[in-house]
Motif scaffolding. Structure first.
Motif, PDB file in Angstrom:
ATOM      1  N   GLN A 126       0.614  -1.225  -0.045  1.00 26.07           N
ATOM      2  CA  GLN A 126       0.013   0.064   0.045  1.00 26.07           C
ATOM      3  C   GLN A 126       0.818   1.251   0.021  1.00 26.07           C
ATOM      4  O   GLN A 126       0.545   2.347  -0.634  1.00 26.07           O
ATOM      5  N   VAL A 127       1.945   1.399   0.955  1.00 18.88           N
ATOM      6  CA  VAL A 127       2.608   2.410   1.169  1.00 18.88           C
ATOM      7  C   VAL A 127       3.212   3.123  -0.381  1.00 18.88           C
ATOM      8  O   VAL A 127       3.218   4.228  -0.719  1.00 18.88           O
ATOM      9  N   PRO A 128       3.999   2.198  -0.795  1.00 16.70           N
ATOM     10  CA  PRO A 128       4.807   2.649  -2.313  1.00 16.70           C
ATOM     11  C   PRO A 128       3.688   3.012  -3.327  1.00 16.70           C
ATOM     12  O   PRO A 128       3.928   3.959  -4.014  1.00 16.70           O
ATOM     13  N   ILE A 129       2.612   2.484  -3.382  1.00 20.77           N
ATOM     14  CA  ILE A 129       1.558   3.026  -4.392  1.00 20.77           C
ATOM     15  C   ILE A 129       1.018   4.103  -3.942  1.00 20.77           C
ATOM     16  O   ILE A 129       0.907   5.201  -4.788  1.00 20.77           O
ATOM     17  N   LEU A 130       0.509   4.498  -2.728  1.00 20.12           N
ATOM     18  CA  LEU A 130       0.042   5.680  -2.108  1.00 20.12           C
ATOM     19  C   LEU A 130       0.917   6.730  -2.492  1.00 20.12           C
ATOM     20  O   LEU A 130       0.654   7.937  -2.608  1.00 20.12           O
ATOM     21  N   VAL A 131       2.172   6.444  -1.757  1.00 13.45           N
ATOM     22  CA  VAL A 131       3.286   7.671  -1.692  1.00 13.45           C
ATOM     23  C   VAL A 131       3.598   7.905  -3.160  1.00 13.45           C
ATOM     24  O   VAL A 131       3.920   9.040  -3.573  1.00 13.45           O
ATOM     25  N   GLY A 132       3.532   7.089  -4.067  1.00 10.23           N
ATOM     26  CA  GLY A 132       3.947   7.321  -5.426  1.00 10.23           C
ATOM     27  C   GLY A 132       2.884   8.374  -6.089  1.00 10.23           C
ATOM     28  O   GLY A 132       3.131   9.064  -6.864  1.00 10.23           O
ATOM     29  N   GLY A 133       1.616   7.708  -5.864  1.00 15.77           N
ATOM     30  CA  GLY A 133       0.425   8.521  -6.490  1.00 15.77           C
ATOM     31  C   GLY A 133       0.550  10.015  -5.935  1.00 15.77           C
ATOM     32  O   GLY A 133       0.461  11.003  -6.816  1.00 15.77           O
ATOM     33  N   VAL A 134       0.683  10.141  -4.603  1.00 15.81           N
ATOM     34  CA  VAL A 134       0.658  11.593  -3.925  1.00 15.81           C
ATOM     35  C   VAL A 134       1.911  12.446  -4.561  1.00 15.81           C
ATOM     36  O   VAL A 134       1.827  13.570  -4.759  1.00 15.81           O
ATOM     37  N   LEU A 135       3.196  11.548  -4.597  1.00 16.16           N
ATOM     38  CA  LEU A 135       4.192  12.224  -5.093  1.00 16.16           C
ATOM     39  C   LEU A 135       4.100  12.850  -6.538  1.00 16.16           C
ATOM     40  O   LEU A 135       4.452  14.070  -6.702  1.00 16.16           O
ATOM     41  N   LEU A 136       3.342  11.892  -7.385  1.00 17.54           N
ATOM     42  CA  LEU A 136       3.189  12.527  -8.492  1.00 17.54           C
ATOM     43  C   LEU A 136       2.097  13.548  -8.838  1.00 17.54           C
ATOM     44  O   LEU A 136       2.311  14.480  -9.578  1.00 17.54           O
ATOM     45  N   LEU A 137       1.051  13.253  -8.205  1.00 18.79           N
ATOM     46  CA  LEU A 137       0.053  14.401  -8.287  1.00 18.79           C
ATOM     47  C   LEU A 137       0.196  15.668  -7.610  1.00 18.79           C
ATOM     48  O   LEU A 137       0.059  16.715  -8.450  1.00 18.79           O
ATOM     49  N   SER A 138       1.123  15.666  -6.655  1.00 20.36           N
ATOM     50  CA  SER A 138       1.653  16.956  -5.986  1.00 20.36           C
ATOM     51  C   SER A 138       2.568  17.681  -6.727  1.00 20.36           C
ATOM     52  O   SER A 138       3.001  18.986  -6.752  1.00 20.36           O
TER      53      SER A 138
END
Length: 464
Positions: A93-105
């Motif tokens: 969960q953490v890599p996917i969510l962190v990656g998603g937030v990172l890209l969207l931000s």
């Protein structure tokens, strides 16, 4: 140092100390600093409010609105949905969510990016039993790291760009921060994928404040229109679109015939389905399946509110059909939750009781007075999306277009993002009321008040 320089640095130092002290709201501190600057002559009266017309304020405000529009569109959740079944442990969960937030931000305001992914994270935590802190804290750090990659990711980038433009005549471009920012983001992503294990274990539950309101599952009523893809499908097939969070409790056919919702029961056109689940799950289910909610067709100005039927309410002991709520008050009953009992009737035929929790839809300006007249106590602690908005990719397309125009140096950042907000409103991807609600006004006040203060350093000849 001259007296003006001493006053300028002293005012800035006291302002920073007041922020650290944290006894007053930060926007009040900024306004007070501006007022003091005017009184002691550091800020010329004709320049006192120039900060509120600065491009920084426009860019930050527009980015907040666009972030909210993307969150309401459900586009990110749609993209994430194929991955959700496999995200069963924090290590996934953490890599996917962190990656998603990172890209969207990188392309929206970092606060907005975090807000978009938070409901997804809480949904995952609720399903898998993962402590929410193991997901939310890494996501918070990711939003900060991702924001440094582009010009619009975070407010300091915009401010530094403005300072450079004042000094050299050339502001930073949209991706001038990217070479360094991407390296920092990559290192931060790698650390967060492993560093979440350093967080303390907490079992505080996953539903937070929503659990105080959703004591029982809500029941809402939806119609299966002719030509819908689910005509002829089984209930099990349709329920699969809800990822196990929404159930079809009862099927009503030919107005009065009631059928139990067995898994192999096949649906027909114009069937009325009584759905049960929490408001967020119901909203996702209705959006994915394309079912038509009970009530009139919502307008762009429609608002949705959750409320509790009080003992003094005119609803007690009566039905929505008897009161003719749509004609008399301009509101629709979208869902009902009753403690200790499941609602098995059409919403128009439900006799309300004191303590029932209802979700109501009506015109934004008329909904609150109507609730007051009905003596329904509104619950304003959370947003309810059920029946409020249609999901669309339009806000995402508008944002990408705006960023492309900036990257190609066709439009300045402020003009491109301002135009994107106008397009979102004209295309009704967001109502004006929701747009005003999305703006964090204290942040804009802070920026507008401090810009003239920051200029006193250079105007007094201080070192920069």
């Amino acid at each position: 140092m001259t007296l003006d320089q001493v006053l300028a640095f002293g005012l800035i130092g006291i302002t920073v100390a007041a922020f650290v002290w944290d006894r007053l709201p930060y926007d009040v501190v900024a306004l007070t600093a501006l007022a003091v600057g005017i009184v002691i002559g550091l800020v010329p009266a004709d320049r006192a409010f120039s900060g509120f017309s600065d491009d920084i304020v426009i860019i930050v405000g527009a980015a907040l609105v666009l972030s909210a529009a993307i969150a309401r569109s459900g586009a990110v959740e749609t993209l994430m949905r194929p991955l959700m079944p496999s995200l069963t442990s924090p290590g996934r969960q953490v890599p996917i969510l962190v990656g998603g937030v990172l890209l969207l931000s990188m392309v929206t305001k970092n606060v907005g990016a975090l807000a978009i992914f938070m409901p997804i994270a809480l949904q995952l935590a609720r399903r898998s039993g993962t402590p929410p802190s193991a997901l939310l804290m890494p996501m918070a750090f990711a939003s900060l790291i991702g924001g440094i990659v582009t010009l619009v990711g975070t407010s300091p980038n915009v401010i530094v760009s403005k300072v450079r433009a004042d000094l050299t005549g050339h502001p930073f471009g949209m991706f001038d921060y990217a070479p360094v920012g991407l390296c920092v983001a990559a290192a931060g992503f790698a650390f967060l994928c492993l560093g979440w294990r350093l967080l303390p274990r907490r079992d505080g539950g996953t539903r937070s404040l929503d659990a105080a309101f959703t004591l029982e599952r809500y029941t809402t009523e939806a119609r299966l229109p002719d030509g819908h893809w689910a005509v002829g499908a089984t209930i099990a097939t349709v329920e699969a679109e809800g990822d196990g969070e929404t159930r079809i409790a009862t099927v009503l056919r030919e107005r009065f015939r009631r059928y139990p919702a067995s898994a192999d029961f096949r649906l027909k056109a114009e069937d009325v389905l009584l759905l049960t689940g929490d408001p967020d799950a119901l909203e996702r289910f209705v959006a994915r399946t394309g079912l038509v909610l009970a009530g009139t067709t919502p307008t762009a100005e429609a608002a949705v509110m959750e409320g509790v039927v009080t003992a003094e309410s005119r609803l007690v002991g009566r039905t929505a059909a008897q009161l003719d709520l749509q004609r008399a008050s301009g509101i629709d009953i979208l869902a009902v939750s009753r403690r200790g009992r499941r609602v098995e009737q059409r919403l128009a035929a439900v006799r309300f009781r004191a303590g029932d929790v209802v979700v109501l839809r009506g015109r934004a300006g008329a909904l609150a007075p109507a609730l007051g007249a009905l003596k329904v106590l509104p619950l304003a602690a959370r947003e309810i999306a059920l029946g409020r908005n249609d999901r669309s990719w339009m806000p995402v397309a508008i944002l990408l277009l705006a960023m492309g125009l900036v990257a190609l140096h066709i439009l300045p950042v402020a003009v491109a993002f301002f135009g994107a907000v106008v397009a979102v409103l004209l295309l009704r991807s967001m109502t004006p009321h929701d747009a005003y609600q999305a703006v964090e006004w204290p942040v804009l006040v802070l920026l507008g008040a401090l810009i003239p203060i920051s200029e006193t350093v250079s105007s007094t000849g201080g070192p920069i």
